[in-house]
Design a protein around this motif. Structure first.
Motif, mmCIF file in Angstrom:
data_model
loop_
_atom_site.group_PDB
_atom_site.id
_atom_site.type_symbol
_atom_site.label_atom_id
_atom_site.label_comp_id
_atom_site.label_asym_id
_atom_site.label_seq_id
_atom_site.Cartn_x
_atom_site.Cartn_y
_atom_site.Cartn_z
ATOM 1 N N PHE A 180 0.857 -1.181 0.000
ATOM 2 C CA PHE A 180 0.000 0.000 0.000
ATOM 3 C C PHE A 180 0.892 1.229 0.000
ATOM 4 C CE2 PHE A 180 -2.390 3.363 2.188
ATOM 5 C CZ PHE A 180 -3.536 3.400 1.406
ATOM 6 N N SER A 181 0.633 2.153 -0.904
ATOM 7 C CA SER A 181 1.558 3.278 -1.070
ATOM 8 C C SER A 181 0.898 4.646 -0.974
ATOM 9 C CB SER A 181 2.264 3.173 -2.419
ATOM 10 O OG SER A 181 1.321 3.292 -3.464
ATOM 11 N N GLY A 182 -0.294 4.735 -0.408
ATOM 12 C CA GLY A 182 -0.902 6.048 -0.261
ATOM 13 C C GLY A 182 -2.316 6.098 -0.778
ATOM 14 N N THR A 183 -2.885 7.289 -0.735
ATOM 15 C CA THR A 183 -4.290 7.465 -1.078
ATOM 16 C C THR A 183 -4.460 8.573 -2.108
ATOM 17 O OG1 THR A 183 -6.497 7.729 -0.112
ATOM 18 C CG2 THR A 183 -4.761 9.179 0.733
ATOM 19 N N GLN A 184 -5.638 8.660 -2.666
ATOM 20 C CA GLN A 184 -6.011 9.704 -3.620
ATOM 21 C C GLN A 184 -5.037 9.784 -4.799
ATOM 22 O OE1 GLN A 184 -9.122 10.118 -3.158
ATOM 23 N NE2 GLN A 184 -9.284 12.335 -2.874
ATOM 24 N N LYS A 185 -4.779 8.615 -5.417
ATOM 25 C CA LYS A 185 -3.941 8.590 -6.625
ATOM 26 C C LYS A 185 -4.824 8.973 -7.815
ATOM 27 C CE LYS A 185 -1.369 4.838 -4.531
ATOM 28 N NZ LYS A 185 -1.271 3.374 -4.447
ATOM 29 N N HIS A 186 -4.640 10.174 -8.312
ATOM 30 C CA HIS A 186 -5.581 10.687 -9.297
ATOM 31 C C HIS A 186 -5.248 10.303 -10.733
ATOM 32 C CE1 HIS A 186 -2.433 13.769 -9.289
ATOM 33 N NE2 HIS A 186 -2.827 14.078 -10.498
ATOM 34 N N THR A 187 -4.125 9.626 -10.949
ATOM 35 C CA THR A 187 -3.805 9.154 -12.294
ATOM 36 C C THR A 187 -3.677 7.641 -12.299
ATOM 37 O OG1 THR A 187 -1.403 9.310 -12.017
ATOM 38 C CG2 THR A 187 -2.553 11.288 -12.784
ATOM 39 N N TYR A 211 -10.540 6.039 -15.910
ATOM 40 C CA TYR A 211 -9.534 5.761 -14.869
ATOM 41 C C TYR A 211 -9.556 4.281 -14.494
ATOM 42 C CZ TYR A 211 -7.605 6.254 -10.022
ATOM 43 O OH TYR A 211 -6.907 6.147 -8.850
ATOM 44 N N LEU A 212 -10.735 3.749 -14.191
ATOM 45 C CA LEU A 212 -10.839 2.350 -13.764
ATOM 46 C C LEU A 212 -10.595 1.388 -14.917
ATOM 47 C CD1 LEU A 212 -13.862 2.529 -11.286
ATOM 48 C CD2 LEU A 212 -11.434 2.286 -10.742
ATOM 49 N N GLN A 213 -11.013 1.755 -16.123
ATOM 50 C CA GLN A 213 -10.749 0.899 -17.274
ATOM 51 C C GLN A 213 -9.256 0.742 -17.512
ATOM 52 O OE1 GLN A 213 -12.975 2.867 -20.366
ATOM 53 N NE2 GLN A 213 -14.945 2.163 -19.581
ATOM 54 N N ASP A 214 -8.525 1.849 -17.380
ATOM 55 C CA ASP A 214 -7.073 1.793 -17.570
ATOM 56 C C ASP A 214 -6.418 0.926 -16.495
ATOM 57 O OD1 ASP A 214 -7.350 3.462 -19.714
ATOM 58 O OD2 ASP A 214 -6.681 5.276 -18.687
ATOM 59 N N TYR A 224 -8.765 7.279 -6.440
ATOM 60 C CA TYR A 224 -9.124 8.687 -6.265
ATOM 61 C C TYR A 224 -10.629 8.859 -6.068
ATOM 62 C CZ TYR A 224 -9.136 13.722 -7.152
ATOM 63 O OH TYR A 224 -9.298 15.078 -7.037
ATOM 64 N N VAL A 225 -10.981 9.739 -5.141
ATOM 65 C CA VAL A 225 -12.373 10.133 -4.914
ATOM 66 C C VAL A 225 -12.473 11.648 -5.081
ATOM 67 C CG1 VAL A 225 -14.236 10.315 -3.217
ATOM 68 C CG2 VAL A 225 -12.866 8.218 -3.351
ATOM 69 N N PRO A 226 -13.294 12.131 -6.015
ATOM 70 C CA PRO A 226 -13.463 13.581 -6.171
ATOM 71 C C PRO A 226 -14.416 14.127 -5.108
ATOM 72 C CG PRO A 226 -14.781 12.429 -7.801
ATOM 73 C CD PRO A 226 -14.036 11.374 -7.038
ATOM 74 N N TYR A 227 -13.895 15.003 -4.251
ATOM 75 C CA TYR A 227 -14.692 15.556 -3.164
ATOM 76 C C TYR A 227 -15.262 16.943 -3.481
ATOM 77 C CZ TYR A 227 -13.208 12.000 0.216
ATOM 78 O OH TYR A 227 -13.016 10.819 0.916
ATOM 79 N N PHE A 228 -14.748 17.583 -4.536
ATOM 80 C CA PHE A 228 -15.099 18.977 -4.767
ATOM 81 C C PHE A 228 -15.646 19.181 -6.176
ATOM 82 C CE2 PHE A 228 -11.596 18.737 -1.723
ATOM 83 C CZ PHE A 228 -12.232 19.257 -0.610
ATOM 84 N N GLN A 229 -16.563 20.127 -6.297
ATOM 85 C CA GLN A 229 -17.291 20.322 -7.547
ATOM 86 C C GLN A 229 -16.381 20.749 -8.696
ATOM 87 O OE1 GLN A 229 -20.723 22.849 -6.948
ATOM 88 N NE2 GLN A 229 -21.232 21.866 -5.008
ATOM 89 N N GLU A 230 -15.277 21.428 -8.396
ATOM 90 C CA GLU A 230 -14.409 21.925 -9.458
ATOM 91 C C GLU A 230 -13.456 20.860 -9.989
ATOM 92 O OE1 GLU A 230 -12.958 24.087 -5.630
ATOM 93 O OE2 GLU A 230 -14.743 23.028 -6.305
ATOM 94 N N VAL A 262 -0.915 4.108 -10.455
ATOM 95 C CA VAL A 262 -1.405 2.805 -9.997
ATOM 96 C C VAL A 262 -0.826 1.698 -10.866
ATOM 97 C CG1 VAL A 262 -3.451 1.377 -9.638
ATOM 98 C CG2 VAL A 262 -3.509 3.818 -9.055
ATOM 99 N N ASN A 263 -0.858 1.895 -12.173
ATOM 100 C CA ASN A 263 -0.377 0.868 -13.097
ATOM 101 C C ASN A 263 1.116 0.603 -12.938
ATOM 102 O OD1 ASN A 263 -2.907 0.473 -14.132
ATOM 103 N ND2 ASN A 263 -2.614 1.823 -15.899
ATOM 104 N N LYS A 264 1.867 1.645 -12.624
ATOM 105 C CA LYS A 264 3.305 1.464 -12.387
ATOM 106 C C LYS A 264 3.530 0.558 -11.183
ATOM 107 C CE LYS A 264 7.553 4.115 -11.601
ATOM 108 N NZ LYS A 264 8.135 5.484 -11.421
#
Length: 391
Positions: A172-179, A229-232, A215-221, A183-185
């Motif tokens: 386990f290497s952390g949270t909120q990986k937005h790319t 993301y999940l397909q990749d 990654y979980v998007p918490y904010f509207q922007e 993850v694939n690496k």
């Protein structure tokens, strides 16, 4: 958003602030993740993300990860099968392990975070005549897990540890990986490690438990295409599945969407041209990852808001005596009045656990479960903090 009749029932039963966790939304989320990931993948729910929904999550996943005696007891009280438990955590005492091994022999997995923990589990197995199933946790470069050289050494000397059944590796290497690329690496690295251990040590890694930190998007922007993301990621997971069994440990990604934090406006004012609404909750109970001093806009609704009314920018502040207690700045809302109810969404993971719960000795909020069939059940009443301090 929660249905009007549910909110009305909540407000009749309980003063705000409170949390509501929805079973149906949790199931929808897990169904979505399972549909997006390879069929062979097993899911493990990290109880630390939200212990209140552990029983629901356990019913929909193959495993649950626990990191403390308290989390173990929560799972036991919830009736979760022992063989689903992954007993993890950087701190395990001899008394804790002895209690588990002697009284709960069907524990599914134990993690090894250090050579000290390896010796501890080895002794527990020897003392009880049991062979304990373990995952060797590989560090990603922090205080958790074994160094890769140590991990390889343990595997090389595995015949010395007859009371230890090395099932595989946890990583386990952390949270909120937005790319997906990051993850694939990591997935490719784990696949390569499995092949090397097979070739160099004659050791077959029977399973990899990987904490994806999706990654979980918490904010509207935030612009985030989760399907892509999940397909990749799924393509790289499939490659790892061709080498070994894969268990994907998720907490935030499973639980975030099922929670709503409800708080009520208790005062309104205008200071130097800025409109402020004070609520009975605050940052001691509501935390979003990446909140950045309330500059970002979470998914927030005002209950029964008149959509035709002109909106103005309001800064929503909590009930603590600190200038930092700001939930969101300059949020567009129609006229805000004392008594209005605000609903903060995506608060099913960590939000209720990471705040300064005891600061200013405000009450701990009530927690409700909205069951799939519509029943609203109180899991915890409001708790006066002074009762915790003066027992």
């Amino acid at each position: 958003m929660l249905k009007n009749n549910t909110i009305e029932e909540l407000l009749r039963k309980q003063m705000t602030p409170c949390y509501v966790f929805e079973e149906a939304r949790l199931k929808q989320r897990l169904d979505f993740l399972k549909a997006m990931l390879p069929a062979q993948v097993k899911l493990c729910y990290a109880v630390k993300a939200n212990p209140f929904i552990a029983a629901w999550a356990a019913a929909q996943t193959e495993r649950v990860e626990v990191c403390s005696p308290g989390e173990v007891n929560i799972c036991l009280k919830a009736g979760i099968a022992l063989d689903k438990l992954v007993v993890s955590g950087v701190y395990k005492t001899p008394e804790y392990i002895d209690w588990l091994v002697r009284t709960h022999p069907d524990i599914g997995r134990y993690t090894v975070e250090s050579m000290e923990q390896l010796a501890l589990l080895f002794k527990a197995g020897r003392d009880t005549g049991k062979r304990l199933p373990v995952l060797l946790r590989l560090t990603s470069g922090n205080q958790f897990g074994l160094d890769e050289a140590e991990l390889r050494s343990v595997i090389r000397d595995r015949d010395l540890y007859k009371e230890i059944d090395i099932c595989g590796i946890q990583y386990f290497s952390g949270t909120q990986k937005h790319t997906a690329r990051r993850v694939n690496k990591e997935l490719a690295f784990l696949g390569k490690l499995c092949m090397e251990l097979k070739e160099q040590e004659g050791f077959t890694v029977r399973e990899i438990e990987y904490g994806g930190g999706f990654y979980v998007p918490y904010f509207q922007e935030e612009a985030f295409d989760e399907d892509t993301y999940l397909q990749d990621i799924a393509e790289e997971i499939q490659k790892l599945c061709d080498i070994t069994d894969v268990v994907l440990e998720l907490g935030r990604s499973i639980a975030a969407s099922c929670g709503t934090y409800i708080t009520r406006v208790v005062d309104v004012k205008t200071n130097k041209g800025q409109k402020y609404a004070i609520v009975d909750g605050g940052i001691h109970q509501l935390v979003y990852f990446g909140q950045m001093m309330a500059m970002k806009k979470p998914f927030l609704q005002k209950w029964q808001e008149e959509t035709t009314q002109r909106k103005e920018e309001w800064t929503i502040c909590g009930s603590l005596c600190t200038a930092n207690d700001i939930l969101v700045k300059q949020y567009p809302l129609s006229e805000v009045k004392i008594g209005d109810v605000l609903l903060f969404e995506r608060t099913g993971a960590y939000s209720m656990l990471e705040g300064m719960a005891l600061f200013l000795s405000r009450e701990l909020p009530a927690v409700f479960a909205l069951k799939e069939e519509g029943e609203l059940k109180k899991l915890r009443p409001q708790i006066a903090v002074d009762e915790l301090i003066f027992m």
